[in-house]
Design an enzyme around this catalytic site. Sequence first.
Site, PDB file in Angstrom:
ATOM      1  N   GLU A  91       3.858  -7.400  40.075  1.00 47.42           N
ATOM      2  CA  GLU A  91       4.632  -7.601  41.296  1.00 47.42           C
ATOM      3  C   GLU A  91       4.172  -8.887  41.971  1.00 47.42           C
ATOM      4  O   GLU A  91       3.189  -8.868  42.732  1.00 47.42           O
ATOM      5  CB  GLU A  91       4.433  -6.424  42.260  1.00 47.42           C
ATOM      6  CG  GLU A  91       4.870  -5.092  41.700  1.00 47.42           C
ATOM      7  CD  GLU A  91       5.233  -4.112  42.792  1.00 47.42           C
ATOM      8  OE1 GLU A  91       6.359  -3.601  42.756  1.00 47.42           O
ATOM      9  OE2 GLU A  91       4.408  -3.857  43.692  1.00 47.42           O
ATOM     10  N   GLY A 122       9.932  -7.775  48.866  1.00 45.01           N
ATOM     11  CA  GLY A 122      10.617  -7.631  50.147  1.00 45.01           C
ATOM     12  C   GLY A 122      11.139  -8.939  50.714  1.00 45.01           C
ATOM     13  O   GLY A 122      11.515  -9.020  51.884  1.00 45.01           O
ATOM     14  N   SER A 159      11.866  -7.441  44.809  1.00 44.23           N
ATOM     15  CA  SER A 159      13.293  -7.714  45.100  1.00 44.23           C
ATOM     16  C   SER A 159      14.206  -7.441  43.917  1.00 44.23           C
ATOM     17  O   SER A 159      15.179  -8.155  43.679  1.00 44.23           O
ATOM     18  CB  SER A 159      13.480  -9.149  45.611  1.00 44.23           C
ATOM     19  OG  SER A 159      12.754  -9.333  46.801  1.00 44.23           O
ATOM     20  N   ASN A 163       9.307   3.026  44.774  1.00 45.82           N
ATOM     21  CA  ASN A 163       8.205   3.092  45.734  1.00 45.82           C
ATOM     22  C   ASN A 163       8.831   3.099  47.124  1.00 45.82           C
ATOM     23  O   ASN A 163       9.297   2.061  47.600  1.00 45.82           O
ATOM     24  CB  ASN A 163       7.292   1.875  45.537  1.00 45.82           C
ATOM     25  CG  ASN A 163       6.202   1.804  46.592  1.00 45.82           C
ATOM     26  OD1 ASN A 163       6.014   2.733  47.378  1.00 45.82           O
ATOM     27  ND2 ASN A 163       5.477   0.697  46.615  1.00 45.82           N
ATOM     28  N   TRP A 164       8.836   4.267  47.735  1.00 50.07           N
ATOM     29  CA  TRP A 164       9.511   4.393  49.041  1.00 50.07           C
ATOM     30  C   TRP A 164       8.702   3.748  50.161  1.00 50.07           C
ATOM     31  O   TRP A 164       9.209   3.582  51.258  1.00 50.07           O
ATOM     32  CB  TRP A 164       9.747   5.871  49.375  1.00 50.07           C
ATOM     33  CG  TRP A 164      10.749   6.568  48.503  1.00 50.07           C
ATOM     34  CD1 TRP A 164      11.377   6.067  47.387  1.00 50.07           C
ATOM     35  CD2 TRP A 164      11.252   7.896  48.683  1.00 50.07           C
ATOM     36  NE1 TRP A 164      12.227   7.006  46.858  1.00 50.07           N
ATOM     37  CE2 TRP A 164      12.174   8.147  47.632  1.00 50.07           C
ATOM     38  CE3 TRP A 164      11.017   8.922  49.611  1.00 50.07           C
ATOM     39  CZ2 TRP A 164      12.853   9.357  47.504  1.00 50.07           C
ATOM     40  CZ3 TRP A 164      11.690  10.133  49.485  1.00 50.07           C
ATOM     41  CH2 TRP A 164      12.593  10.339  48.441  1.00 50.07           C
ATOM     42  N   LYS A 165       7.456   3.441  49.917  1.00 48.31           N
ATOM     43  CA  LYS A 165       6.566   2.907  50.955  1.00 48.31           C
ATOM     44  C   LYS A 165       6.590   3.851  52.182  1.00 48.31           C
ATOM     45  O   LYS A 165       6.763   5.051  52.009  1.00 48.31           O
ATOM     46  CB  LYS A 165       6.937   1.466  51.289  1.00 48.31           C
ATOM     47  CG  LYS A 165       7.021   0.603  50.010  1.00 48.31           C
ATOM     48  CD  LYS A 165       7.098  -0.860  50.260  1.00 48.31           C
ATOM     49  CE  LYS A 165       7.185  -1.597  48.910  1.00 48.31           C
ATOM     50  NZ  LYS A 165       7.206  -3.038  49.039  1.00 48.31           N
ATOM     51  N   GLY A 201      11.219  -1.297  45.361  1.00 53.24           N
ATOM     52  CA  GLY A 201      10.922  -0.970  46.757  1.00 53.24           C
ATOM     53  C   GLY A 201      12.192  -0.659  47.519  1.00 53.24           C
ATOM     54  O   GLY A 201      12.755   0.432  47.419  1.00 53.24           O
ATOM     55  N   GLY A 202      12.665  -1.635  48.290  1.00 56.72           N
ATOM     56  CA  GLY A 202      13.812  -1.431  49.181  1.00 56.72           C
ATOM     57  C   GLY A 202      15.012  -0.751  48.526  1.00 56.72           C
ATOM     58  O   GLY A 202      15.604   0.158  49.106  1.00 56.72           O
ATOM     59  N   GLU A 237       0.266  -4.432  49.022  1.00 58.50           N
ATOM     60  CA  GLU A 237       0.140  -4.072  50.441  1.00 58.50           C
ATOM     61  C   GLU A 237      -1.190  -3.360  50.697  1.00 58.50           C
ATOM     62  O   GLU A 237      -1.785  -3.494  51.759  1.00 58.50           O
ATOM     63  CB  GLU A 237       1.345  -3.225  50.869  1.00 58.50           C
ATOM     64  CG  GLU A 237       2.603  -4.087  50.968  1.00 58.50           C
ATOM     65  CD  GLU A 237       3.893  -3.401  50.594  1.00 58.50           C
ATOM     66  OE1 GLU A 237       3.969  -2.159  50.622  1.00 58.50           O
ATOM     67  OE2 GLU A 237       4.864  -4.129  50.258  1.00 58.50           O
ATOM     68  N   HIS A 270      -1.367  -1.584  44.824  1.00 57.63           N
ATOM     69  CA  HIS A 270      -0.206  -2.296  45.363  1.00 57.63           C
ATOM     70  C   HIS A 270      -0.692  -3.438  46.262  1.00 57.63           C
ATOM     71  O   HIS A 270      -1.693  -3.295  46.962  1.00 57.63           O
ATOM     72  CB  HIS A 270       0.692  -1.332  46.142  1.00 57.63           C
ATOM     73  CG  HIS A 270       2.019  -1.943  46.444  1.00 57.63           C
ATOM     74  ND1 HIS A 270       2.204  -2.832  47.474  1.00 57.63           N
ATOM     75  CD2 HIS A 270       3.214  -1.849  45.809  1.00 57.63           C
ATOM     76  CE1 HIS A 270       3.463  -3.241  47.463  1.00 57.63           C
ATOM     77  NE2 HIS A 270       4.100  -2.659  46.467  1.00 57.63           N
TER      78      HIS A 270
HETATM   79  P1  13P Z   1      10.934  -4.658  47.019  1.00 61.16           P
HETATM   80  O1  13P Z   1      11.744  -4.135  45.860  1.00 61.16           O
HETATM   81  O2  13P Z   1      11.383  -4.148  48.350  1.00 61.16           O
HETATM   82  O3  13P Z   1      10.799  -6.157  46.972  1.00 61.16           O
HETATM   83  O4  13P Z   1       9.445  -4.063  46.828  1.00 61.16           O
HETATM   84  C1  13P Z   1       8.832  -4.137  45.607  1.00 61.16           C
HETATM   85  C2  13P Z   1       7.594  -3.318  45.660  1.00 61.16           C
HETATM   86  O5  13P Z   1       6.669  -3.640  46.364  1.00 61.16           O
HETATM   87  C3  13P Z   1       7.556  -2.086  44.857  1.00 61.16           C
HETATM   88  O6  13P Z   1       6.275  -1.569  44.816  1.00 61.16           O
END
Ligand code: 13P
Length: 255
Positions: A169, A175, A215, A9-11, A236-237, A99, A97
Amino acid sequence: MRKKIVAGNWKMNMNYDEGLELAASLDQYFSEKAPSGAEVIICPPFIHLAGISQNLKSGNVALGAQNCASEASGAFTGEVSADMIRSTGAEYVIIGHSERRSYYNEDDSLLNKKTVLALNSGLKVIFCCGEIKEEREDGSYFEVVKRQIEKGLFPLAAKEMKNIIIAYEPVWAIGTGLTATPDQAQEMHLHIRELVREKYGTEIADKLTILYGGSCKPSNASDIFSRPDVDGGLIGGASLKKDDFTAIVEAMKQT
Ligand code: 13P
């Protein structure tokens, strides 16, 4: 056997050129080292989808969006419909998600509406759930996730559930560098699978792919993926760095 998946997930990261470049280098990597036993999905921002889709040649990298509109079409300025996403060649969409739930006030019934539209457009849905830190601390996390799944997914018919992937999640792990322990992930994934078993029966529950997100990185991926009900990750990251993302896929292949 359940399908194993590692999804990135590149956000809201990567300009168009950067996104094309990352996608092309992943495509190249997975054309040489096929992720056999695991499906790889990348979920870039909307505007990247069509361009990346045209450039994916290996057949080993699938494409997904991070969100879709809650209406099918029409006067909804700024929105992107599930049909439009599908028309780019994308096969997946992330819905629910944390967010989106927290910053854009997306509630369970809206998320169910989006899920139905996405499925009707021929997309598979990566449906996210997870508790916040206070809910982990006060012990209500099983109840919270149960409510999210029951309201967001359980209105679906059994045949629709076959196109659902669930991503657990925990919000406190997203994050933050904090990761759920493999035991915490396993017990929640089992809880989710049992909820699905009660509602839809054993065949659907046993085939359901449940991803962990929060994470996840090369150093902890194989531990988390080694648990029986953890079928991969939503990253994510670490999905923004080719070496980290490919290392996480390699960790999945080895389980
Ligand atoms: P991180 O891997 O950056 O913690 O993010 C997880 C995430 O929200 C994937 O959708």
